[in-house]
Design a protein around this motif. Structure first.
Motif, short mmCIF file in Angstrom:
data_model
loop_
_atom_site.label_atom_id
_atom_site.label_comp_id
_atom_site.label_asym_id
_atom_site.label_seq_id
_atom_site.Cartn_x
_atom_site.Cartn_y
_atom_site.Cartn_z
N TRP A 182 -5.90 0.57 5.03
CA TRP A 182 -5.89 0.28 3.59
C TRP A 182 -5.84 1.62 2.88
O TRP A 182 -6.50 2.57 3.30
N CYS A 222 -7.16 -10.09 14.32
CA CYS A 222 -8.10 -9.07 13.83
C CYS A 222 -8.61 -8.19 14.98
O CYS A 222 -8.91 -7.03 14.78
N VAL A 234 -8.29 -8.67 7.59
CA VAL A 234 -9.66 -9.03 7.25
C VAL A 234 -9.76 -9.49 5.79
O VAL A 234 -10.68 -10.24 5.44
N ASP A 235 -8.83 -9.11 4.96
CA ASP A 235 -8.85 -9.49 3.55
C ASP A 235 -8.12 -10.81 3.27
O ASP A 235 -8.03 -11.24 2.14
N ASP A 262 0.83 -1.21 0.00
CA ASP A 262 0.00 0.00 0.00
C ASP A 262 0.87 1.26 0.00
O ASP A 262 0.59 2.22 -0.71
N LYS A 275 -9.44 -0.73 8.85
CA LYS A 275 -10.00 -2.08 8.81
C LYS A 275 -9.40 -2.91 9.94
O LYS A 275 -8.32 -2.60 10.44
#
Length: 106
Positions: free
Chosen positions: A90, A83, A73-74, A14, A69
Motif C-alpha cells: 500500500w 491473503c 486485506v482491505d 496506488d 500488507k
C-alpha cells in the motif's frame, strides 16, 4: 526448512496516485510518465528488498511511503488463502509540503 518469500504486488491506483504526486514536486525534470512509472517501481523494489514482512514501512520517494500488507486485506470477503499466499504494497502519500515559515516545535 527454508520458507520462500511471498510474491509482492501493488495496485495500479496506488501507482497512479504516487506518480501524480511525484510529478507535481518542484524542481524536477519532466520525463514521459512511463519513465517515471518504471523509476517508481524500481525504487519500490529496492526499498522493500527481497523478503518484506507484514507491517513494515519503507521510505520510497519524497512523500511516498510503502506499507506491507496481506493481499486484499482491505476487501470485504477477501479470500483467506490469497491473503496467505502473497503480499501487497500500500502506498501512503504526503499531500502537504513543507513551508519553512509555518512550523511548530514539538
Amino acid at each position: 526448512m527454508f520458507r520462500t518469500a511471498l510474491p509482492v504486488v501493488i495496485s495500479e491506483p496506488d501507482i497512479d496516485a504516487a506518480l501524480d504526486h511525484l510529478r507535481t514536486l518542484p524542481y524536477r525534470p519532466n520525463p514521459p510518465r512511463p519513465w517515471d512509472r518504471q523509476r517508481l517501481l524500481a525504487m519500490l523494489r529496492e526499498a522493500i528488498g527481497k523478503s518484506p514482512k507484514i507491517g513494515q514501512v519503507f521510505d520510497v520517494a519524497p512523500g511516498v511511503f510503502a506499507i506491507i500488507k496481506p493481499f486484499g486485506v482491505d476487501l470485504a470477503g477477501a479470500d483467506a488463502h490469497d491473503c496467505a499466499t502473497r503480499l501487497q504494497v500500500w502506498l501512503a502519500i504526503r499531500h502537504g509540503g513543507t513551508d519553512p515559515k509555518q512550523v511548530t516545535k514539538l
